[in-house]
Design a protein around this motif. Structure first.
Motif, PDB file in Angstrom:
ATOM      1  N   SER A   1       0.824  -1.202   0.000  1.00  0.00           N
ATOM      2  CA  SER A   1       0.000   0.000   0.000  1.00  0.00           C
ATOM      3  C   SER A   1       0.865   1.262   0.000  1.00  0.00           C
ATOM      4  O   SER A   1       0.557   2.242  -0.690  1.00  0.00           O
ATOM      5  N   ALA A   2       1.961   1.224   0.745  1.00  0.00           N
ATOM      6  CA  ALA A   2       2.871   2.378   0.789  1.00  0.00           C
ATOM      7  C   ALA A   2       3.518   2.625  -0.571  1.00  0.00           C
ATOM      8  O   ALA A   2       3.702   3.776  -0.987  1.00  0.00           O
ATOM      9  N   MET A   3       3.879   1.558  -1.273  1.00  0.00           N
ATOM     10  CA  MET A   3       4.437   1.711  -2.618  1.00  0.00           C
ATOM     11  C   MET A   3       3.424   2.375  -3.548  1.00  0.00           C
ATOM     12  O   MET A   3       3.756   3.309  -4.306  1.00  0.00           O
ATOM     13  N   LEU A   4       2.183   1.921  -3.503  1.00  0.00           N
ATOM     14  CA  LEU A   4       1.154   2.460  -4.386  1.00  0.00           C
ATOM     15  C   LEU A   4       0.866   3.935  -4.089  1.00  0.00           C
ATOM     16  O   LEU A   4       0.550   4.709  -4.998  1.00  0.00           O
TER      17      LEU A   4
ATOM     18  N   VAL B   1       2.397   6.925  -6.114  1.00  0.00           N
ATOM     19  CA  VAL B   1       1.786   7.457  -7.338  1.00  0.00           C
ATOM     20  C   VAL B   1       0.330   7.879  -7.093  1.00  0.00           C
ATOM     21  O   VAL B   1      -0.465   7.965  -8.022  1.00  0.00           O
ATOM     22  N   ASN B   2       0.016   8.126  -5.804  1.00  0.00           N
ATOM     23  CA  ASN B   2      -1.304   8.627  -5.390  1.00  0.00           C
ATOM     24  C   ASN B   2      -2.412   7.609  -5.609  1.00  0.00           C
ATOM     25  O   ASN B   2      -3.565   7.976  -5.812  1.00  0.00           O
ATOM     26  N   TRP B   3      -2.054   6.308  -5.557  1.00  0.00           N
ATOM     27  CA  TRP B   3      -3.043   5.238  -5.577  1.00  0.00           C
ATOM     28  C   TRP B   3      -3.259   4.789  -4.133  1.00  0.00           C
ATOM     29  O   TRP B   3      -2.301   4.419  -3.436  1.00  0.00           O
ATOM     30  N   HIS B   4      -4.502   4.832  -3.684  1.00  0.00           N
ATOM     31  CA  HIS B   4      -4.828   4.548  -2.288  1.00  0.00           C
ATOM     32  C   HIS B   4      -5.666   3.280  -2.197  1.00  0.00           C
ATOM     33  O   HIS B   4      -6.727   3.177  -2.818  1.00  0.00           O
ATOM     34  N   THR B   5      -5.180   2.327  -1.419  1.00  0.00           N
ATOM     35  CA  THR B   5      -5.854   1.030  -1.346  1.00  0.00           C
ATOM     36  C   THR B   5      -7.116   1.102  -0.494  1.00  0.00           C
ATOM     37  O   THR B   5      -7.190   1.833   0.493  1.00  0.00           O
TER      38      THR B   5
END
Length: 272
Positions: free
Chosen positions: A174-177, A180-184
């Motif tokens: 989740s931190a990696m995503l 790029v402003n992708w939120h799980t």
């Protein structure tokens, strides 16, 4: 005078010396050890340690990350064993502790935590310069990601089916995503009471599913394929959502892979 390196369990480690014999039970750490130039000191690895492909085949397998062959490790007479809090079983590690002199515990939770990981292993195994070079490269990638203004996306990152499983927001994935402003979704923390770091879900009973913009099917630990992707695209409950495959190694492997992983996510999010 040497500075002792402190691992994720709070244990301080002295420099290992040239006679170190390393067994790694963490696939991404095995890859990192090779990147640090420790080829000749790595004596054991799991069957899931598959990178770098041309080098790991020369290293003896000692089982999996969970199903560890204790006798095989004992026979290798390692001085150092490298484990991870999420990937390896605590009871197994405690059994290994009875005959392995030094156990190095790792637990990166964010891409930035790789900086400390590089430094830790560099300090223990006399690869400080190599570790510093990796730190500089990773920092450049992190700055590159921070320089872009990505449109926010709510994503469902699937890691398993039957049952469906996803990731909590305090996971490394989740931190990696978030770079790029992708939120799980769901918006849960695995450390919270009663919550799981890798929660199960049902499409019919997940009220937050309506908020999901994009569904990502990971290549690991479950190997999702285009067949699964196409099937979900036909599911009326997921109508209007972008559904696509994603390389799980690029998103979930820490260590040196984080450098390539961030570049991969930048491309996927449209930065390059």
């Amino acid at each position: 005078m040497h500075t002792r390196a402190v691992d994720a369990a709070g244990v301080a480690h002295e420099p290992a010396g040239a006679a170190a014999r390393i067994v790694s039970l963490v696939p991404s750490i095995t890859e990192l050890l090779f990147a640090l130039g420790l080829d000749r000191r790595i004596v054991g690895r799991t069957g899931f340690c598959v990178h770098p492909r041309d080098k790991v085949r020369e290293v003896r397998k000692v089982g999996g990350t969970k199903a560890v062959n204790l006798a095989a490790i004992r026979a290798l007479r390692p001085t150092h064993l490298i484990v991870n809090i999420d990937e390896n079983e605590h009871d197994t590690v405690e059994q290994l502790r009875t005959f392995v002199p030094h156990i190095v515990v790792t637990h990166p939770r964010t891409p930035q935590d790789n900086l400390a990981l590089y430094t830790l292993l560099g300090a223990i195994f006399d690869r400080a310069q190599e570790a510093q070079r990796l730190c500089e490269t990773l920092e450049a990638r992190l700055h590159e990601a921070a320089a872009h203004a990505f449109s926010p996306q709510s994503v469902l990152y699937l890691i398993w089916r039957e049952p469906w499983m996803t990731v909590a927001r305090d996971t490394y994935i989740s931190a990696m995503l978030r770079l790029v402003n992708w939120h799980t979704l769901p918006d849960v923390q695995g450390g919270a009471a009663g919550a799981a770091r890798y929660p199960m879900l049902e499409f019919d009973t997940a009220p937050w599913l309506a908020q999901v913009d994009r569904i990502l099917l990971s290549s690991e630990p479950y190997r999702f394929t285009q067949v699964h992707c196409d099937a979900l695209k036909r599911d009326s409950r997921l109508a209007g959502k972008r559904i696509e495959l994603i390389d799980g190694e690029m998103v979930s492997w820490y260590g040196v892979r984080a450098i390539e992983g961030i570049a991969y996510l930048l491309r996927r999010a449209g930065a390059a």
